[in-house]
Design an enzyme around this catalytic site. Structure first.
Site, mmCIF file in Angstrom:
data_model
loop_
_atom_site.group_PDB
_atom_site.id
_atom_site.type_symbol
_atom_site.label_atom_id
_atom_site.label_comp_id
_atom_site.label_asym_id
_atom_site.label_seq_id
_atom_site.Cartn_x
_atom_site.Cartn_y
_atom_site.Cartn_z
ATOM 1 N N TYR A 1 -67.126 -6.531 -61.383
ATOM 2 C CA TYR A 1 -68.012 -6.580 -60.220
ATOM 3 C C TYR A 1 -69.191 -7.525 -60.459
ATOM 4 C CZ TYR A 1 -71.302 -5.235 -56.592
ATOM 5 O OH TYR A 1 -72.175 -5.269 -55.530
ATOM 6 N N SER B 1 -78.578 -3.823 -48.888
ATOM 7 C CA SER B 1 -77.445 -4.052 -47.980
ATOM 8 C C SER B 1 -77.406 -3.014 -46.869
ATOM 9 C CB SER B 1 -76.125 -4.061 -48.759
ATOM 10 O OG SER B 1 -75.985 -2.884 -49.525
ATOM 11 N N SER C 1 -73.033 -22.486 -12.365
ATOM 12 C CA SER C 1 -74.007 -23.397 -12.944
ATOM 13 C C SER C 1 -75.353 -23.178 -12.249
ATOM 14 C CB SER C 1 -73.539 -24.831 -12.727
ATOM 15 O OG SER C 1 -74.638 -25.717 -12.707
ATOM 16 N N GLU D 1 -63.842 -20.491 -23.206
ATOM 17 C CA GLU D 1 -64.617 -21.391 -24.069
ATOM 18 C C GLU D 1 -65.248 -20.637 -25.239
ATOM 19 O OE1 GLU D 1 -66.763 -24.628 -21.490
ATOM 20 O OE2 GLU D 1 -66.547 -22.799 -20.352
ATOM 21 N N LYS E 1 -69.759 -25.227 -9.255
ATOM 22 C CA LYS E 1 -69.112 -24.991 -10.555
ATOM 23 C C LYS E 1 -68.562 -23.586 -10.722
ATOM 24 C CE LYS E 1 -68.671 -27.303 -13.639
ATOM 25 N NZ LYS E 1 -69.475 -27.911 -14.700
ATOM 26 N N ASN F 1 -67.005 -22.000 -14.170
ATOM 27 C CA ASN F 1 -66.701 -22.359 -15.556
ATOM 28 C C ASN F 1 -65.919 -21.264 -16.288
ATOM 29 O OD1 ASN F 1 -68.097 -24.789 -15.266
ATOM 30 N ND2 ASN F 1 -70.046 -23.809 -15.743
ATOM 31 N N THR G 1 -45.096 -32.184 -24.795
ATOM 32 C CA THR G 1 -45.324 -32.503 -26.211
ATOM 33 C C THR G 1 -46.310 -33.676 -26.189
ATOM 34 O OG1 THR G 1 -43.562 -34.136 -26.395
ATOM 35 C CG2 THR G 1 -42.943 -31.865 -26.873
ATOM 36 N N HIS G 2 -47.170 -33.748 -27.160
ATOM 37 C CA HIS G 2 -48.234 -34.771 -27.182
ATOM 38 C C HIS G 2 -49.112 -34.706 -25.926
ATOM 39 C CE1 HIS G 2 -45.814 -36.862 -30.355
ATOM 40 N NE2 HIS G 2 -44.818 -36.399 -29.623
ATOM 41 N N ASN H 1 -69.469 0.708 -58.126
ATOM 42 C CA ASN H 1 -68.491 -0.377 -58.015
ATOM 43 C C ASN H 1 -67.149 0.111 -57.471
ATOM 44 O OD1 ASN H 1 -70.550 -1.777 -59.132
ATOM 45 N ND2 ASN H 1 -69.588 -2.107 -61.132
ATOM 46 N N LYS I 1 -69.222 -7.938 -47.009
ATOM 47 C CA LYS I 1 -69.267 -7.073 -45.834
ATOM 48 C C LYS I 1 -69.633 -7.814 -44.555
ATOM 49 C CE LYS I 1 -70.681 -3.694 -48.896
ATOM 50 N NZ LYS I 1 -70.170 -4.692 -49.796
ATOM 51 N N GLN J 1 -71.312 -8.208 -52.687
ATOM 52 C CA GLN J 1 -71.940 -7.521 -51.566
ATOM 53 C C GLN J 1 -71.862 -8.374 -50.292
ATOM 54 O OE1 GLN J 1 -75.486 -4.968 -52.075
ATOM 55 N NE2 GLN J 1 -76.604 -6.616 -51.073
HETATM 56 N N1 ARG Z 1 -74.260 -2.536 -52.202
HETATM 57 C C1 ARG Z 1 -73.341 -2.899 -53.228
HETATM 58 C C2 ARG Z 1 -72.229 -3.764 -52.641
HETATM 59 O O1 ARG Z 1 -72.086 -3.790 -51.482
HETATM 60 C C3 ARG Z 1 -72.740 -1.683 -53.870
HETATM 61 C C4 ARG Z 1 -72.275 -1.887 -55.272
HETATM 62 C C5 ARG Z 1 -73.422 -2.081 -56.162
HETATM 63 N N2 ARG Z 1 -73.031 -2.054 -57.524
HETATM 64 C C6 ARG Z 1 -73.880 -2.435 -58.489
HETATM 65 N N3 ARG Z 1 -73.445 -2.376 -59.688
HETATM 66 N N4 ARG Z 1 -75.073 -2.899 -58.194
HETATM 67 O O2 ARG Z 1 -71.527 -4.415 -53.328
#
Ligand code: ARG
Length: 466
Positions: free
Chosen positions: A320, A26, A280, A293, A286, A288, A158-159, A113, A328, A325
């Site tokens: 966990y 990660s 354009s 958008e 044009k 835009n 409205t509408h 964790n 993120k 993971q």
């Molecule tokens: N990179 C992991 C995550 O984002 C960290 C936690 C990993 N924990 C484990 N028991 N492998 O979740």
């Protein structure tokens, strides 16, 4: 591949397959947690030292080593090992490489964790504050633009059919209400994130006499989590962030849709600054409204981030699971999208000009004063249902003859109902239609001004740092 040893390698007879290494890493996306990770580790080590769980000198060495890593990172001098499993392993391994034995004591009484839960909570708190600040800037602009246009009459719909005349200032303040709600949503998400999970361990707490409240105090957390299983499994605070982000994008997207419509040749009521429009490659004429958008388009992607995390979480047994993971990228993507959309949208709106004359002309079409004509009769003692019918029949006549209500002569009006008098014309002028709606929340200048003043008071209480 990294030459850093895997910190958990003890149990394994051979190295991980390169495919899995790459698959599970990660660090490409969680390296941005490094500051939170280092701060969290410094607080943890400080507490371990204070509690006598590790020697004070070890705690100090750890703190120094971590501070050094962070300052190198900020100076752009730290090479992140992209072969590392994640940012937590990277920092710990690097620290140990640099300070030796003491570094190996940092993870006492902690699991990745609860560590990752801590880091993401810290990051989310800052993200909520940052987004709230951007929203405050937008709110200020909406108030300012509303004040400029308290008297700018435009058709309300409205509408998407013309309904009643309103003002552009009133319209701006409608969005101000949405932005104030958005700020509240981000405040709530921040409060949810503001709970300290260290001490949850892997899932079942820890045997060491940690001082969890002390860590919370060092990191400025309002509370500590109350159940270790939940402490490592909970990502609700990210879902709250993502739902706040989705609702916020939905608000921006609605305004964008209107601005796109208003800038069409058909509406011709808004003109985007040249700095916020594109041309354009083939059609020379044009102009835009790309900023609008793209904001509208990116709303879909933020909804996707929310759906992604809801779906990741929905089948996970406690506690966990590595699935988590995936939290993120969804979180960071939504955050980054807001960081791009909000300033761009705000500046685009700041520089857009509105065609007052065209708005006024447009408000005069489509019988937007038909309700006021009925209300006029009610004022003369006619029951509303009857008045509504009379007004409707006059509209029908005007549609056939391609005229406006104010073009009808008093004789023609009399034919429809005997209660009409000469003051009808003033009563159905666009200005009167707006100014009579001065109830709290209405479009009359004085009512909008009141709502502006309430919004300003609100801003004082809700500034992100207060
Ligand atoms: N990179 C992991 C995550 O984002 C960290 C936690 C990993 N924990 C484990 N028991 N492998 O979740």
């Amino acid at each position: 591949m990294s030459d850093m040893p895997k910190l958990w390698a003890g149990r394994f007879a051979k190295p991980t397959n390169a495919l899995l290494d790459d698959f599970q890493s990660s660090i490409p996306f969680d390296q941005r947690l490094i500051q939170c990770d280092v701060m969290g580790s410094i607080a943890h080590a400080t507490m371990l030292g204070e509690q006598g769980i590790i020697a004070k000198q070890d705690a100090e060495q750890i703190t120094k080593g971590l501070e050094q890593i962070l300052s190198e990172y900020h100076a752009g001098e730290l090479t992140i090992d992209m072969g590392a499993e994640d940012v937590h392993m990277f920092v710990e391994a690097l620290l140990t490489e640099r300070i030796g034995e003491a570094g190996k004591r940092l993870h006492t009484g902690r699991s990745r964790n609860d560590q990752v839960a801590l880091d993401v909570r810290m990051y989310a708190r800052d993200a909520c504050e940052h987004v709230s600040e951007l929203l405050m800037t937008l709110l200020e602009l909406l108030i300012q633009r509303s004040k400029e246009h308290l008297e700018t009459i435009m058709p309300g719909y409205t509408h998407l059919q013309k309904a009643q005349p309103v003002t552009l200032g009133f319209h701006m303040m409608a969005y101000a209400q949405m932005i104030m709600r958005d700020i509240k949503h981000f405040e709530n998400a921040r409060a949810e994130a503001d709970v300290m999970p260290l001490g949850s361990g892997a899932l079942a707490g820890t045997t060491y006499p940690l001082n969890r409240e002390r860590v919370a105090e060092l990191l400025g957390f309002a509370e500590v989590t109350d159940n270790a299983l939940d402490g490592v499994s909970d990502r609700d605070f990210l879902l709250s962030f993502l739902s706040a982000a989705s609702i916020c994008m939905m608000h921006l997207s609605r305004f964008c849709e209107e601005l796109i419509l208003w800038s069409t040749n058909e509406f011709s009521t808004a003109v985007m600054d040249d700095g916020f429009a594109t041309g354009s490659s083939i059609m020379p004429q044009k102009k835009n409204p790309d900023a609008c958008e793209l904001t509208r388009g990116k709303t879909g992607r933020v909804y996707g981030d929310l759906m992604a995390l809801l779906t990741v979480m929905k089948g996970l047994p406690l506690a966990y699971n590595k699935d988590m993971q995936e939290d993120k990228e969804a979180f960071f993507d939504a955050y980054d999208t807001l960081l791009k959309c909000l300033p761009t949208f705000t500046e685009m709106l700041r520089t857009t000009t509105f065609q007052k004359d065209e708005m006024y002309r447009s408000a005069g079409l489509g019988f937007t004063n038909a309700t006021d004509l009925a209300d006029y009769l009610v004022g003369k003692g006619v029951p509303f249902r009857d008045a509504h019918h009379v007004s409707g029949s006059l509209v029908g006549k005007c549609v056939k003859e391609n005229r406006a209500l104010c073009d009808l002569s008093l004789d023609e009006l009399h034919e429809a109902h005997g209660a009409f008098e000469g003051d009808i014309y003033e009563a159905i002028s666009l200005e009167a239609c707006v100014q009579r709606r001065k109830l709290r929340g209405g479009p009359a200048g004085e009512a909008v001004l009141d709502s502006i003043n309430r919004a300003k008071q609100w801003m004082k209480v809700h500034s992100p740092k207060s």
